[in-house]
Structure formats: structure tokens, C-alpha cells
Write an enzyme that holds these catalytic residues in place. Sequence first.
Site, PDB file in Angstrom:
ATOM      1  N   ARG A   1       0.820  -1.210   0.000  1.00  0.00           N
ATOM      2  CA  ARG A   1       0.000   0.000   0.000  1.00  0.00           C
ATOM      3  C   ARG A   1       0.853   1.259   0.000  1.00  0.00           C
ATOM      4  O   ARG A   1       0.382   2.330  -0.325  1.00  0.00           O
ATOM      5  CB  ARG A   1      -0.945   0.005   1.210  1.00  0.00           C
ATOM      6  CG  ARG A   1      -1.910  -1.149   1.276  1.00  0.00           C
ATOM      7  CD  ARG A   1      -2.784  -1.224   0.045  1.00  0.00           C
ATOM      8  NE  ARG A   1      -3.384   0.049  -0.268  1.00  0.00           N
ATOM      9  CZ  ARG A   1      -4.466   0.554   0.309  1.00  0.00           C
ATOM     10  NH1 ARG A   1      -5.103  -0.153   1.207  1.00  0.00           N
ATOM     11  NH2 ARG A   1      -4.935   1.738  -0.028  1.00  0.00           N
TER      12      ARG A   1
ATOM     13  N   GLU B   1       8.904  -7.931  -7.214  1.00  0.00           N
ATOM     14  CA  GLU B   1       8.612  -9.133  -6.428  1.00  0.00           C
ATOM     15  C   GLU B   1       9.042 -10.389  -7.181  1.00  0.00           C
ATOM     16  O   GLU B   1       9.038 -10.422  -8.422  1.00  0.00           O
ATOM     17  CB  GLU B   1       7.103  -9.187  -6.108  1.00  0.00           C
ATOM     18  CG  GLU B   1       6.743 -10.312  -5.148  1.00  0.00           C
ATOM     19  CD  GLU B   1       5.290 -10.274  -4.681  1.00  0.00           C
ATOM     20  OE1 GLU B   1       4.523  -9.415  -5.162  1.00  0.00           O
ATOM     21  OE2 GLU B   1       4.926 -11.117  -3.838  1.00  0.00           O
ATOM     22  N   TYR B   2       9.383 -11.407  -6.410  1.00  0.00           N
ATOM     23  CA  TYR B   2       9.701 -12.739  -6.927  1.00  0.00           C
ATOM     24  C   TYR B   2       8.528 -13.200  -7.791  1.00  0.00           C
ATOM     25  O   TYR B   2       7.364 -13.107  -7.368  1.00  0.00           O
ATOM     26  CB  TYR B   2       9.885 -13.652  -5.711  1.00  0.00           C
ATOM     27  CG  TYR B   2      10.250 -15.076  -5.989  1.00  0.00           C
ATOM     28  CD1 TYR B   2      11.580 -15.448  -6.161  1.00  0.00           C
ATOM     29  CD2 TYR B   2       9.275 -16.073  -6.023  1.00  0.00           C
ATOM     30  CE1 TYR B   2      11.919 -16.773  -6.377  1.00  0.00           C
ATOM     31  CE2 TYR B   2       9.607 -17.395  -6.239  1.00  0.00           C
ATOM     32  CZ  TYR B   2      10.930 -17.736  -6.415  1.00  0.00           C
ATOM     33  OH  TYR B   2      11.264 -19.030  -6.621  1.00  0.00           O
TER      34      TYR B   2
ATOM     35  N   ARG C   1       4.946 -16.633 -11.440  1.00  0.00           N
ATOM     36  CA  ARG C   1       4.551 -17.091 -12.779  1.00  0.00           C
ATOM     37  C   ARG C   1       5.726 -17.829 -13.395  1.00  0.00           C
ATOM     38  O   ARG C   1       5.561 -18.743 -14.189  1.00  0.00           O
ATOM     39  CB  ARG C   1       4.219 -15.899 -13.701  1.00  0.00           C
ATOM     40  CG  ARG C   1       3.037 -15.102 -13.279  1.00  0.00           C
ATOM     41  CD  ARG C   1       2.771 -14.015 -14.314  1.00  0.00           C
ATOM     42  NE  ARG C   1       2.218 -14.570 -15.544  1.00  0.00           N
ATOM     43  CZ  ARG C   1       2.065 -13.877 -16.664  1.00  0.00           C
ATOM     44  NH1 ARG C   1       2.436 -12.611 -16.718  1.00  0.00           N
ATOM     45  NH2 ARG C   1       1.560 -14.429 -17.731  1.00  0.00           N
TER      46      ARG C   1
ATOM     47  N   ASP D   1      13.175   6.390  -0.934  1.00  0.00           N
ATOM     48  CA  ASP D   1      14.054   7.444  -0.406  1.00  0.00           C
ATOM     49  C   ASP D   1      13.778   7.627   1.082  1.00  0.00           C
ATOM     50  O   ASP D   1      12.785   7.127   1.616  1.00  0.00           O
ATOM     51  CB  ASP D   1      13.881   8.746  -1.207  1.00  0.00           C
ATOM     52  CG  ASP D   1      12.480   9.305  -1.105  1.00  0.00           C
ATOM     53  OD1 ASP D   1      12.071   9.651   0.012  1.00  0.00           O
ATOM     54  OD2 ASP D   1      11.797   9.384  -2.144  1.00  0.00           O
ATOM     55  N   LEU D   2      14.675   8.362   1.733  1.00  0.00           N
ATOM     56  CA  LEU D   2      14.620   8.462   3.191  1.00  0.00           C
ATOM     57  C   LEU D   2      13.335   9.124   3.678  1.00  0.00           C
ATOM     58  O   LEU D   2      12.774   8.718   4.697  1.00  0.00           O
ATOM     59  CB  LEU D   2      15.860   9.230   3.689  1.00  0.00           C
ATOM     60  CG  LEU D   2      16.037   9.339   5.192  1.00  0.00           C
ATOM     61  CD1 LEU D   2      16.086   7.972   5.872  1.00  0.00           C
ATOM     62  CD2 LEU D   2      17.319  10.119   5.521  1.00  0.00           C
TER      63      LEU D   2
ATOM     64  N   ARG E   1       4.418   2.018  10.361  1.00  0.00           N
ATOM     65  CA  ARG E   1       4.541   0.572  10.562  1.00  0.00           C
ATOM     66  C   ARG E   1       5.389   0.177  11.773  1.00  0.00           C
ATOM     67  O   ARG E   1       5.353  -0.992  12.181  1.00  0.00           O
ATOM     68  CB  ARG E   1       5.103  -0.090   9.291  1.00  0.00           C
ATOM     69  CG  ARG E   1       4.248   0.145   8.053  1.00  0.00           C
ATOM     70  CD  ARG E   1       2.817  -0.307   8.239  1.00  0.00           C
ATOM     71  NE  ARG E   1       2.020  -0.085   7.021  1.00  0.00           N
ATOM     72  CZ  ARG E   1       0.752  -0.452   6.893  1.00  0.00           C
ATOM     73  NH1 ARG E   1       0.120  -1.054   7.874  1.00  0.00           N
ATOM     74  NH2 ARG E   1       0.088  -0.194   5.772  1.00  0.00           N
TER      75      ARG E   1
HETATM   76  C1  LIG Z   1      -2.794   1.090  11.215  1.00  0.00           C
HETATM   77  C2  LIG Z   1      -3.174   1.056   9.755  1.00  0.00           C
HETATM   78  C3  LIG Z   1      -4.402   0.532   9.372  1.00  0.00           C
HETATM   79  C4  LIG Z   1      -4.778   0.513   8.019  1.00  0.00           C
HETATM   80  N1  LIG Z   1      -5.973  -0.032   7.656  1.00  0.00           N
HETATM   81  C5  LIG Z   1      -6.339  -0.089   6.352  1.00  0.00           C
HETATM   82  C6  LIG Z   1      -7.581  -0.671   5.923  1.00  0.00           C
HETATM   83  O1  LIG Z   1      -8.380  -1.111   6.743  1.00  0.00           O
HETATM   84  N2  LIG Z   1      -7.861  -0.722   4.602  1.00  0.00           N
HETATM   85  C7  LIG Z   1      -7.021  -0.214   3.655  1.00  0.00           C
HETATM   86  O2  LIG Z   1      -7.323  -0.268   2.458  1.00  0.00           O
HETATM   87  N3  LIG Z   1      -5.837   0.350   4.020  1.00  0.00           N
HETATM   88  C8  LIG Z   1      -5.463   0.410   5.328  1.00  0.00           C
HETATM   89  N4  LIG Z   1      -4.260   0.957   5.685  1.00  0.00           N
HETATM   90  C9  LIG Z   1      -3.382   1.472   4.628  1.00  0.00           C
HETATM   91  C10 LIG Z   1      -3.418   3.004   4.572  1.00  0.00           C
HETATM   92  O3  LIG Z   1      -4.699   3.491   4.259  1.00  0.00           O
HETATM   93  C11 LIG Z   1      -2.395   3.506   3.527  1.00  0.00           C
HETATM   94  O4  LIG Z   1      -2.766   3.008   2.269  1.00  0.00           O
HETATM   95  C12 LIG Z   1      -0.981   3.041   3.830  1.00  0.00           C
HETATM   96  O5  LIG Z   1      -0.659   3.297   5.179  1.00  0.00           O
HETATM   97  C13 LIG Z   1       0.006   3.777   2.919  1.00  0.00           C
HETATM   98  O6  LIG Z   1       0.040   5.126   3.310  1.00  0.00           O
HETATM   99  P1  LIG Z   1       0.288   6.271   2.267  1.00  0.00           P
HETATM  100  O7  LIG Z   1      -0.757   6.281   1.208  1.00  0.00           O
HETATM  101  O8  LIG Z   1       0.434   7.543   3.058  1.00  0.00           O
HETATM  102  O9  LIG Z   1       1.737   5.862   1.703  1.00  0.00           O
HETATM  103  P2  LIG Z   1       2.328   6.027   0.237  1.00  0.00           P
HETATM  104  O10 LIG Z   1       1.505   5.279  -0.743  1.00  0.00           O
HETATM  105  O11 LIG Z   1       3.781   5.662   0.333  1.00  0.00           O
HETATM  106  O12 LIG Z   1       2.205   7.543  -0.059  1.00  0.00           O
HETATM  107  C14 LIG Z   1       2.958   8.492   0.698  1.00  0.00           C
HETATM  108  C15 LIG Z   1       2.296   9.824   0.518  1.00  0.00           C
HETATM  109  O13 LIG Z   1       2.359  10.171  -0.877  1.00  0.00           O
HETATM  110  C16 LIG Z   1       1.160  10.822  -1.244  1.00  0.00           C
HETATM  111  N5  LIG Z   1       0.509  10.018  -2.292  1.00  0.00           N
HETATM  112  C17 LIG Z   1       0.901   8.794  -2.759  1.00  0.00           C
HETATM  113  N6  LIG Z   1       0.088   8.394  -3.759  1.00  0.00           N
HETATM  114  C18 LIG Z   1      -0.840   9.362  -3.896  1.00  0.00           C
HETATM  115  C19 LIG Z   1      -1.963   9.515  -4.741  1.00  0.00           C
HETATM  116  N7  LIG Z   1      -2.291   8.613  -5.665  1.00  0.00           N
HETATM  117  N8  LIG Z   1      -2.699  10.622  -4.619  1.00  0.00           N
HETATM  118  C20 LIG Z   1      -2.386  11.576  -3.714  1.00  0.00           C
HETATM  119  N9  LIG Z   1      -1.342  11.490  -2.874  1.00  0.00           N
HETATM  120  C21 LIG Z   1      -0.575  10.399  -2.966  1.00  0.00           C
HETATM  121  C22 LIG Z   1       0.313  10.958  -0.008  1.00  0.00           C
HETATM  122  O14 LIG Z   1       0.609  12.174   0.614  1.00  0.00           O
HETATM  123  C23 LIG Z   1       0.818   9.818   0.864  1.00  0.00           C
HETATM  124  O15 LIG Z   1       0.595  10.038   2.255  1.00  0.00           O
HETATM  125  C24 LIG Z   1      -3.879   1.008   7.028  1.00  0.00           C
HETATM  126  C25 LIG Z   1      -2.653   1.531   7.425  1.00  0.00           C
HETATM  127  C26 LIG Z   1      -2.282   1.563   8.769  1.00  0.00           C
HETATM  128  C27 LIG Z   1      -0.934   2.111   9.156  1.00  0.00           C
END
Ligand SMILES: Cc1cc2nc3c(=O)[nH]c(=O)nc-3n(C[C@H](O)[C@H](O)[C@H](O)COP(=O)(O)OP(=O)(O)OC[C@H]3O[C@@H](n4cnc5c(N)ncnc54)[C@H](O)[C@@H]3O)c2cc1C
Length: 301
Positions: free
Chosen positions: A112, A120-121, A124, A211-212, A222
Site C-alpha cells: 500500500r 517481487e519474486y 509465474r 528514499d529516506l 509501521r
Molecule cells: C494502522 C493502519 C491501518 C490501516 N488499515 C487499512 C484498511 O483497513 N484498509 C485499507 O485499504 N488500508 C489500510 N491501511 C493502509 C493506509 O490506508 C495507507 O494506504 C498506507 O498506510 C500507505 O500510506 P500512504 O498512502 O500515506 O503511503 P504512500 O503510498 O507511500 O504515499 C505516501 C504519501 O504520498 C502521497 N501520495 C501517494 N500516492 C498518492 C496519490 N495517488 N494521490 C495523492 N497522494 C498520494 C500521499 O501524501 C501519501 O501520504 C492502514 C494503514 C495503517 C498504518
Amino acid sequence: MSLTHDQKAEITAARERTATTRRPTAPALEAMLFNAIPVLDHGFIRVVDYMGDDSAVVQAARVSYGRGTRKTTEDEGLIRYLMRHWHSTPFEMCEIKYHVKLPIFVARQWIRHRTANVNEYSARYSIMDKDFYLPAPEHLATQSSDNRQGRGNVLPPETAAHVLQLLRDDAEQTYGHYEEMLEESGIGLARELARMNLTLNTYTQWYWKTDLHNLFHFLRLRADVHAQYEIRVYAEAMLETVAAWVPLSYAAFRDYRLGAVTFSAKMLAALQKMLAGQPVDQSTSGLSKREWAEMLAAVGR
Ligand SMILES: Cc1cc2nc3c(=O)[nH]c(=O)nc-3n(C[C@H](O)[C@H](O)[C@H](O)COP(=O)(O)OP(=O)(O)OC[C@H]3O[C@@H](n4cnc5c(N)ncnc54)[C@H](O)[C@@H]3O)c2cc1C
């Protein structure tokens, strides 16, 4: 951790090769490079490459021509300032690449995080290893009654033993059927189809580069106590590598992100009233019961 003899030999050979470079390196991370840090029962995480160090963050922030002549304390102050004020792009100048072996259900949470490059490995193309994650009994717990995404009490030993037996039997059975369906057994079903029968605790592997700045975002979510144990242990192992790689940025991250708390405007107003000795309770604060409890927990009340 299940590394084959050949895999261990490859890692040893990689660690014996050295090269001189003009690029900045992080000696503590160099010492860890390629070595697998065990995670869960058969998983691991290992750093396979990286670019930059704390000085790259500073260099980008100052848009300087070299490392400069400033003292470490000045660099530390600048890094802490950048972290505190969400000036995040200088942290994007550092990159790291991991090789991770992880259960499929953990990979599904991990993927996510979209701001990474992943390979990924291929199941297929290749046959999946017969490695399944079986939790230690102390990690087998009931569904939490107050948190729909959490665990409650640890299962009694005999129930845990029964659950482990079910997990083991199911994984063994589906892997057995997987093997039976493949061409090696004579049926010849395509690998891309046979794999659909595998259980989610089967281990997969990937190369994961980010990246960092985005790594910190991943670790903030996480390595948090609310993250599922099985992904948190990977994040904790990664924290070790980050501490070795960019110690100043890591310390700022621990202080301003990992160990920090965010208060809403209403929470801040309630806390200000408390500090001023003015009466305030949940009903007058405008906060929900849950928010009020979270705020009090954050300030140790
Ligand atoms: C405790 C916990 C519970 C969760 N439960 C669920 C759940 O029940 N169901 C579920 O589906 N997910 C769940 N998630 C996943 C969560 O909703 C996020 O998808 C996941 O944590 C990745 O976060 P992110 O999108 O900020 O990270 P990244 O994808 O790495 O993105 C980092 C940042 O980049 C920006 N960004 C990236 N892509 C886009 C985009 N397309 N549009 C706009 N901005 C973007 C945003 O600012 C984002 O915060 C959970 C996560 C946690 C930590």
C-alpha cells in the site's frame, strides 16, 4: 531464517568485494551491507544498496558544492530543523534498497506504500519456496473487544496448539496440491495458475527501494505500536539499518515523528485550559470520548 547454502555463499562473496569510491559512505551501514537480519520465523530484511548519508541531506538543504566545513553540531541542528518544520525534500536525496522475505499477507499491507520501487519474486516464472509463517504461541491472541483492528488476550496454550496445527495442516495441504498441479508432477498446470492455491502465510520476496523521506513515512506508520505485529517487526529491523545509515536524521525522526504526538486544535485548547487551571472536561471540550481518552493517555493522565 531459511537461507540456502548457495544463498549464504552469494552473500559472503558479495561482502568480500570492495571498491573505492568518491561518494559518501556510511561505515556502520557498510558493516551491515548484504547481511540478512532475521524477522519472524523464516523472513529477513537486508540492505543491498544505498545512496547518500546525513551529509547528503545537509548538502541538498544548503545547495552546497561539497561537504563544507561546518561542524557536526551545525549539521545536526539543520537536520533537526528540517524534520521539525516538515522541510522534507532534502531527505529525498538519500535512497536505500532492501531485499525482503515476508509472508504474503504482510506484503499486502506493505505494498500500500506506493512511493517505493518494488520488484517481487515471480511465481509465474519460478516455484514458490515451501516456507510458511507460523506465529509463536505468544502472538496468537483473540480478537480485541475495543479495537476492531487489534488483538486481545493471548490464547490458552492448548487452543494455541490447536490453531497452530490448523495453520500448519492447511499450509502443508495447499502446498502439496500446488506441487501436485505443477508440471514437475506430470499435470503441468501453469505456475501462474497453480500458485492461486497457496495460503497467505506463504513467504514471498521482493526488492524494495525508496528514499529516506518516504521510508520515514513508512516507518512512522509501521513501527507504531498500533501496526500489526507481523509488519512492525520488519519496520523495527529497518530502524536498525536507518540508525546505522543516517544517525543524525534517525535521531531527529525518533524525536519529532516516532516519539511525537499530534494534538488537534480542540485538544490544544483543552490542554491550555488545564495548564491554566481552568475547568474543562470531555463534555465542554468539544472532543469525542475517544479523542478525550487519547489526549489524556498522550499526556500520561
Ligand atoms: C494502522 C493502519 C491501518 C490501516 N488499515 C487499512 C484498511 O483497513 N484498509 C485499507 O485499504 N488500508 C489500510 N491501511 C493502509 C493506509 O490506508 C495507507 O494506504 C498506507 O498506510 C500507505 O500510506 P500512504 O498512502 O500515506 O503511503 P504512500 O503510498 O507511500 O504515499 C505516501 C504519501 O504520498 C502521497 N501520495 C501517494 N500516492 C498518492 C496519490 N495517488 N494521490 C495523492 N497522494 C498520494 C500521499 O501524501 C501519501 O501520504 C492502514 C494503514 C495503517 C498504518
